[in-house]
Write a protein that holds these residues in place. Structure first.
Motif, PDB file in Angstrom:
ATOM      1  N   PHE A 136      61.515  10.988   8.446  1.00 40.20           N
ATOM      2  CA  PHE A 136      61.811   9.696   7.837  1.00 40.20           C
ATOM      3  C   PHE A 136      60.649   8.729   8.020  1.00 40.20           C
ATOM      4  N   GLU A 137      60.025   8.741   9.184  1.00 40.33           N
ATOM      5  CA  GLU A 137      58.850   7.879   9.403  1.00 40.33           C
ATOM      6  C   GLU A 137      57.756   8.216   8.390  1.00 40.33           C
ATOM      7  N   ARG A 138      57.507   9.495   8.204  1.00 35.91           N
ATOM      8  CA  ARG A 138      56.512   9.929   7.208  1.00 35.91           C
ATOM      9  C   ARG A 138      56.874   9.433   5.818  1.00 35.91           C
ATOM     10  N   ASP A 139      58.140   9.583   5.431  1.00 28.69           N
ATOM     11  CA  ASP A 139      58.565   9.188   4.091  1.00 28.69           C
ATOM     12  C   ASP A 139      58.534   7.677   3.913  1.00 28.69           C
ATOM     13  N   LEU A 140      58.833   6.930   4.974  1.00 34.08           N
ATOM     14  CA  LEU A 140      58.768   5.476   4.898  1.00 34.08           C
ATOM     15  C   LEU A 140      57.328   5.017   4.690  1.00 34.08           C
ATOM     16  N   LEU A 141      56.389   5.593   5.422  1.00 35.52           N
ATOM     17  CA  LEU A 141      54.985   5.239   5.228  1.00 35.52           C
ATOM     18  C   LEU A 141      54.546   5.550   3.796  1.00 35.52           C
ATOM     19  N   GLU A 142      55.006   6.663   3.269  1.00 35.78           N
ATOM     20  CA  GLU A 142      54.651   7.010   1.889  1.00 35.78           C
ATOM     21  C   GLU A 142      55.231   5.998   0.904  1.00 35.78           C
ATOM     22  N   ALA A 143      56.493   5.603   1.106  1.00 33.52           N
ATOM     23  CA  ALA A 143      57.121   4.629   0.210  1.00 33.52           C
ATOM     24  C   ALA A 143      56.393   3.293   0.246  1.00 33.52           C
ATOM     25  N   MET A 144      55.804   2.949   1.378  1.00 37.12           N
ATOM     26  CA  MET A 144      55.069   1.694   1.517  1.00 37.12           C
ATOM     27  C   MET A 144      53.666   1.773   0.918  1.00 37.12           C
ATOM     28  N   GLY A 145      53.259   2.983   0.527  1.00 35.04           N
ATOM     29  CA  GLY A 145      51.916   3.162  -0.012  1.00 35.04           C
ATOM     30  C   GLY A 145      50.888   3.551   1.024  1.00 35.04           C
ATOM     31  N   TYR A 146      51.336   4.002   2.201  1.00 37.73           N
ATOM     32  CA  TYR A 146      50.435   4.370   3.289  1.00 37.73           C
ATOM     33  C   TYR A 146      50.667   5.816   3.724  1.00 37.73           C
ATOM     34  N   ILE A 216      52.525   3.693  12.426  1.00 39.05           N
ATOM     35  CA  ILE A 216      53.477   2.615  12.162  1.00 39.05           C
ATOM     36  C   ILE A 216      53.005   1.310  12.810  1.00 39.05           C
ATOM     37  N   SER A 217      52.414   1.405  14.001  1.00 40.79           N
ATOM     38  CA  SER A 217      51.974   0.211  14.723  1.00 40.79           C
ATOM     39  C   SER A 217      50.985  -0.618  13.914  1.00 40.79           C
ATOM     40  N   LEU A 218      50.234   0.038  13.043  1.00 38.33           N
ATOM     41  CA  LEU A 218      49.251  -0.684  12.232  1.00 38.33           C
ATOM     42  C   LEU A 218      49.905  -1.725  11.327  1.00 38.33           C
ATOM     43  N   HIS A 219      51.201  -1.565  11.044  1.00 35.46           N
ATOM     44  CA  HIS A 219      51.868  -2.422  10.063  1.00 35.46           C
ATOM     45  C   HIS A 219      52.908  -3.349  10.704  1.00 35.46           C
ATOM     46  N   LEU A 220      52.876  -3.467  12.028  1.00 34.13           N
ATOM     47  CA  LEU A 220      53.890  -4.262  12.725  1.00 34.13           C
ATOM     48  C   LEU A 220      53.389  -5.626  13.170  1.00 34.13           C
ATOM     49  N   GLY A 221      52.197  -5.988  12.797  1.00 34.38           N
ATOM     50  CA  GLY A 221      51.683  -7.305  13.149  1.00 34.38           C
ATOM     51  C   GLY A 221      51.542  -7.546  14.630  1.00 34.38           C
ATOM     52  N   GLY A 222      51.280  -6.469  15.382  1.00 36.53           N
ATOM     53  CA  GLY A 222      51.049  -6.625  16.815  1.00 36.53           C
ATOM     54  C   GLY A 222      52.302  -6.655  17.663  1.00 36.53           C
ATOM     55  N   ARG A 223      53.473  -6.573  17.070  1.00 38.98           N
ATOM     56  CA  ARG A 223      54.742  -6.602  17.821  1.00 38.98           C
ATOM     57  C   ARG A 223      55.386  -5.229  17.783  1.00 38.98           C
ATOM     58  N   ALA A 224      55.585  -4.631  18.949  1.00 43.34           N
ATOM     59  CA  ALA A 224      56.200  -3.306  19.026  1.00 43.34           C
ATOM     60  C   ALA A 224      57.678  -3.383  18.659  1.00 43.34           C
ATOM     61  N   LEU A 225      58.235  -2.250  18.304  1.00 45.57           N
ATOM     62  CA  LEU A 225      59.663  -2.169  18.021  1.00 45.57           C
ATOM     63  C   LEU A 225      60.450  -2.124  19.329  1.00 45.57           C
ATOM     64  N   ALA A 226      61.547  -2.841  19.381  1.00 43.31           N
ATOM     65  CA  ALA A 226      62.390  -2.820  20.576  1.00 43.31           C
ATOM     66  C   ALA A 226      62.909  -1.416  20.851  1.00 43.31           C
ATOM     67  N   SER A 227      63.176  -0.649  19.799  1.00 44.97           N
ATOM     68  CA  SER A 227      63.740   0.689  19.956  1.00 44.97           C
ATOM     69  C   SER A 227      62.809   1.631  20.693  1.00 44.97           C
ATOM     70  N   TRP A 228      61.510   1.364  20.654  1.00 43.76           N
ATOM     71  CA  TRP A 228      60.561   2.277  21.296  1.00 43.76           C
ATOM     72  C   TRP A 228      60.704   2.309  22.809  1.00 43.76           C
ATOM     73  N   SER A 229      61.374   1.333  23.371  1.00 43.29           N
ATOM     74  CA  SER A 229      61.555   1.311  24.822  1.00 43.29           C
ATOM     75  C   SER A 229      62.757   2.129  25.275  1.00 43.29           C
ATOM     76  N   LEU A 230      63.525   2.648  24.318  1.00 40.83           N
ATOM     77  CA  LEU A 230      64.722   3.411  24.667  1.00 40.83           C
ATOM     78  C   LEU A 230      64.328   4.845  24.994  1.00 40.83           C
ATOM     79  N   ALA A 231      64.750   5.334  26.135  1.00 43.31           N
ATOM     80  CA  ALA A 231      64.270   6.617  26.656  1.00 43.31           C
ATOM     81  C   ALA A 231      64.467   7.804  25.707  1.00 43.31           C
ATOM     82  N   PRO A 232      65.637   7.986  25.074  1.00 39.19           N
ATOM     83  CA  PRO A 232      65.779   9.163  24.223  1.00 39.19           C
ATOM     84  C   PRO A 232      64.804   9.187  23.059  1.00 39.19           C
ATOM     85  N   LEU A 233      64.371   8.012  22.594  1.00 38.89           N
ATOM     86  CA  LEU A 233      63.413   7.966  21.496  1.00 38.89           C
ATOM     87  C   LEU A 233      61.986   8.026  22.019  1.00 38.89           C
TER      88      LEU A 233
END
Length: 242
Positions: A136-146, A216-233
């Motif tokens: 899904f991450e791959r497909d989202l980047l593609e949909a955004m043109g990246y 993905i980080s390249l497109h987040l304006g310097g702010r990490a996703l909160a979900s990335w701190s969750l251990a299972p992910l």
């Protein structure tokens, strides 16, 4: 003013209280992409639309008026509920955060909407989440043109070879790994698996997670996703490619 929209398929990605009885919603819709809506009065005792229906992981038919940055919700009809728990729930909420942070409003992606719906169905079916998220991450980047370059070397254009290791330059693509590049690179077989939608070996999933997080980080304006701190992910389990 755009014409009112009636019974459009959609999902609530995020909901938060607004004033005393209303909700501010971020939604993903089939025809209009991500939209912001105000659901007035839904936190009251007697409302035509139940507040419980306006939460993530419910497939809805939304009727609303589009009015600038925030439209107004008129009705929401519940079509299906994706019952998720544990790692699958965290994975779904992570994807919701991705969409809210990365997709511009009013930018329709019908194919991505279908992929999101399929992802929720697969997570509901107890499919391991790590590979589903990478796709899904791959497909989202593609949909955004990246769309990331995955199957050809950045410098020569030569095909990526499964038996070689590569460093990945985020704005260029795969480079043959050399010790001076640092780290240990990632296997060409991992890049090819992602490129051709083939389940990678379990040992490659952590490398693909790191690669896609960097992209993905390249497109987040310097702010990490909160979900990335969750251990299972943050630490995909070895069997997560099953």
């Amino acid at each position: 003013m755009p014409a009112p929209v009636s019974l459009e398929p959609g999902y609530v990605l995020h909901a938060r209280p607004w004033r005393e009885t209303s909700l501010l919603l971020e939604c993903l819709t089939a025809e209009h992409g991500r939209i912001g809506l105000i659901a007035r009065g839904v936190r009251g005792a007697h409302t035509p639309t139940a507040r419980a229906d306006l939460q993530p992981l419910r497939r809805l038919r939304l009727s609303y008026s589009r009015q600038g940055e925030l439209g107004r919700l008129h009705a929401a009809e519940l079509m299906a509920l994706h019952a998720l728990g544990g790692e699958a729930l965290l994975a779904a909420l992570y994807v919701n955060e991705l969409l809210v942070r990365l997709l511009p409003r009013e930018d329709a992606h019908a194919h991505l909407f279908a992929q999101y719906q399929t992802l929720l169905e697969q997570l509901s079916g107890a499919r391991a989440s790590a590979w589903l998220l990478r796709r899904f991450e791959r497909d989202l980047l593609e949909a955004m043109g990246y769309a990331p370059l995955l199957d050809r070397e950045a410098e020569s254009g030569a095909p990526v070879q499964a038996g070689l290791r590569y460093a990945y330059a985020p704005e260029r693509g795969p480079l043959r790994w050399q010790p001076h590049l640092g780290g240990s690179g990632l296997r060409g077989s991992a890049l090819l698996a992602l490129a051709h939608d083939q389940v990678p070996e379990a040992q490659d999933l952590p490398d693909l997670r790191r690669l896609l997080r960097e992209l993905i980080s390249l497109h987040l304006g310097g702010r990490a996703l909160a979900s990335w701190s969750l251990a299972p992910l943050a630490r995909p389990r070895p069997h997560a490619a099953d």
